[in-house]
Enzyme design. Structure first.
Site, PDB file in Angstrom:
ATOM      1  N   GLY A 171       0.858  -1.322  -0.051  1.00  0.00           N
ATOM      2  CA  GLY A 171      -0.096   0.084   0.030  1.00  0.00           C
ATOM      3  C   GLY A 171       0.920   1.280   0.021  1.00  0.00           C
ATOM      4  O   GLY A 171       2.097   1.289  -0.745  1.00  0.00           O
ATOM      5  N   GLY A 172       0.385   2.330   0.703  1.00  0.00           N
ATOM      6  CA  GLY A 172       1.005   3.550   0.831  1.00  0.00           C
ATOM      7  C   GLY A 172       2.661   3.341   1.269  1.00  0.00           C
ATOM      8  O   GLY A 172       3.447   4.184   0.938  1.00  0.00           O
ATOM      9  N   GLY A 405      23.289   8.716 -32.070  1.00  0.00           N
ATOM     10  CA  GLY A 405      22.889   9.375 -31.000  1.00  0.00           C
ATOM     11  C   GLY A 405      23.446   8.782 -29.568  1.00  0.00           C
ATOM     12  O   GLY A 405      23.521   9.577 -28.753  1.00  0.00           O
ATOM     13  N   ALA A 406      23.657   7.692 -29.726  1.00  0.00           N
ATOM     14  CA  ALA A 406      23.908   6.870 -28.446  1.00  0.00           C
ATOM     15  C   ALA A 406      25.308   7.252 -28.177  1.00  0.00           C
ATOM     16  O   ALA A 406      25.923   7.360 -27.044  1.00  0.00           O
ATOM     17  CB  ALA A 406      23.929   5.186 -28.584  1.00  0.00           C
TER      18      ALA A 406
END
Length: 515
Positions: A171-172, A405-406
């Site tokens: 949960g939280g 681009g790498a």
């Protein structure tokens, strides 16, 4: 006599507090192969160094008969101590008390020790073992979680925060570890999820166990939520101690430098580690171990996004962070998961003044609809942003390929790298020779009497021009082409030279990283 009575009362209360939920519950914890909260702290800190705070705190709830169930400490042990002589703050949830459920006062104790860690500038370590919010307290318990979350955010980048999940965390409760720097999990005895198996079954009709949904293996391999796993509590604690040795106390500090006596530092074994065939895989970890101090590599996210390798190491006693493409997996391409993994680690190192070494052998970004639809553009940009933003010493070594681009993303000179080296066999180009030749010389190849031979000829022509590090070196994009065996020696000198590097960044509240 009266004074003695007061002393006895105090000792009685402390003795009661140290029993947690009682002997039966402690035995139940041990039967599961788990240590108690106090036992975990005992093994974490130096002998005799732990000072507990809030040992006599109790909850303030009378609803649902809770006033008849009082336990000193209220399900969490908090305090301060030392690890190998270094001051730390720590909290450990006690599953023997209300299943470690978080109440208002339980949260107040955690917040208090987190505040103390910020005041004195030391790491904070959380040992989580809790069934979640204490339902009987309603919104007060939820408010307690939010108070902790806020402190996680305020502490981020100021002091190191480490979370160990040593039992349930649901949960939280999961969001505090998610906002700390590193999360460790114990195999087969810990799990994390926002909604448990019963809710999953009700909503989606999926049948899944707690282990499958949120166990250590799941989060180490599929989600990347956990950075390190351990087979038991003791190994987990030892991993925390090892991990923290690479970190400074806070963002104003530098990591401790271990004593080291320099030799000639030539590593001949590096000469034969990288195959001359650009398509043949090799294990980048061997290259890493050939460069760093012996047995100093502590890998992070080992089983997640294994086409990139990240972790801490030492170089001539200095703590460094390593980001390295891994040709053994997907040829070392960058994809969504590896970009996020490397970006997160890069930002941690930059927060805490840990220099970065980037080892490059990357053919580009992974193509495909799956990658594009899952946001390779913004996720790849995370790594680009992180390395561009980092102001710590940054050194790059291109071992074989740096395409497209790498090349830019992997700590190129253009995004602020301080020193860029390449090995003589390195290839730096927009793409591989074959693909480039098919585009550039398409007409010549198609009209040739022997297209296959013509393609081979043009491929060789392109390779001679670009499949080497010298064009980049001529333009100053590579500072030096070095022999592999000299890499360690060069890096030691460069890191020493960059030790007091200062970068003046533009004044701003903060940047807007593509999250």
């Amino acid at each position: 006599m009266e004074e003695q009575s007061k002393e006895n009362i105090l000792h009685s209360k402390i003795k009661q507090a140290k029993l947690g939920g009682g002997k039966a519950r402690i035995e139940k914890q041990h039967a599961k192969g788990k240590l108690t909260a106090r036992e975990r702290i005992h093994f974490l800190v130096d002998e005799g160094s732990f000072e507990e705070l809030g040992i006599l705190v109790t909850h303030r709830t009378s609803d649902f008969g809770m006033d008849k169930q009082m336990f000193y400490g209220d399900g969490v042990v908090t305090g301060y101590g030392t690890i190998n002589g270094r001051q730390i703050c720590v909290f450990a949830q006690d599953f023997t008390v209300f299943g470690g459920a978080l109440s208002e006062t339980h949260a107040e104790k955690i917040c208090k020790i987190m505040d103390m860690a910020m005041k004195i500038g030391v790491p904070v370590i959380g040992l989580n073992d809790s069934g979640g919010a204490r339902i009987q307290e309603g919104v007060r318990s939820l408010g307690g979680y939010a108070d902790i979350f806020h402190r996680n955010v305020m502490s981020s980048g100021v002091i190191p925060q480490i979370s160990a999940i040593m039992g349930p965390c649901a949960g939280g409760a999961v969001y505090s570890p998610a906002m700390t720097d590193f999360t460790l999990m114990v195999e087969n005895s810990s799990y994390m999820f926002v909604t448990g198996p019963n809710v999953v079954k009700t909503v989606t009709n999926e049948e899944v166990t707690s282990e499958e949904l949120g166990g250590a293996k799941t989060h180490a391999t599929k989600s990347g939520v956990t950075h390190v796993t351990a087979v038991n509590d003791i190994e987990c604690i030892n991993q925390i101690k090892q991990m923290i040795s690479y970190m400074p106390q806070n963002c104003e500090d530098k990591p401790a430098k271990l004593p080291f006596i320099l030799g000639d530092e030539i590593r001949e074994e590096l000469e034969t580690m990288v195959p001359s065939n650009a398509n043949q895989p090799y294990d980048m970890r061997n290259v890493i171990n050939g460069i760093i101090d012996k047995d100093s590599f502590f890998e992070i996210h080992k089983d997640y996004a294994d086409n990139i390798v990240v972790g801490f190491a030492r170089l001539a006693g200095r703590s460094i962070g390593i980001v390295a493409n891994q040709p053994m997996s997907l040829a070392g391409v960058l994809d969504v998961e590896s970009s996020k993994k490397a970006a997160r680690f890069t930002r941690f190192c930059d927060c805490f003044n840990i220099p970065l070494l980037v080892l490059v052998d990357v053919p580009g970004f992974l193509p495909g609809t799956d990658q594009e639809w899952n946001g390779i553009i913004t996720n790849g940009a995370k790594l680009l942003y992180a390395l561009s933003e980092a102001t710590v010493p940054k050194i790059t070594v291109i071992t074989r390929k740096a395409y497209g681009g790498a090349y830019d993303v992997m700590n190129s000179k253009h995004i602020g790298a301080d020193m860029n080296y390449a090995w003589p066999g390195a290839e730096i180009a927009v793409m591989g020779a074959k693909g480039a030749s098919e585009i550039i010389f398409r007409k010549e190849i198609q009209t040739s009497d022997d297209p296959v031979a013509k393609l081979a000829e043009k491929e060789q022509q392109y390779a001679d021009m670009f499949a080497n590090p010298y064009s980049a070196a001529q333009r100053g994009f590579i500072d030096e082409v070095i022999l592999p065996k000299d890499t360690r020696k060069k890096l030691i000198k460069a890191m020493a030279m960059l030790e007091d590097k200062v970068v003046n960044v533009p004044k701003r509240k903060h940047g807007n990283i593509p999250l």
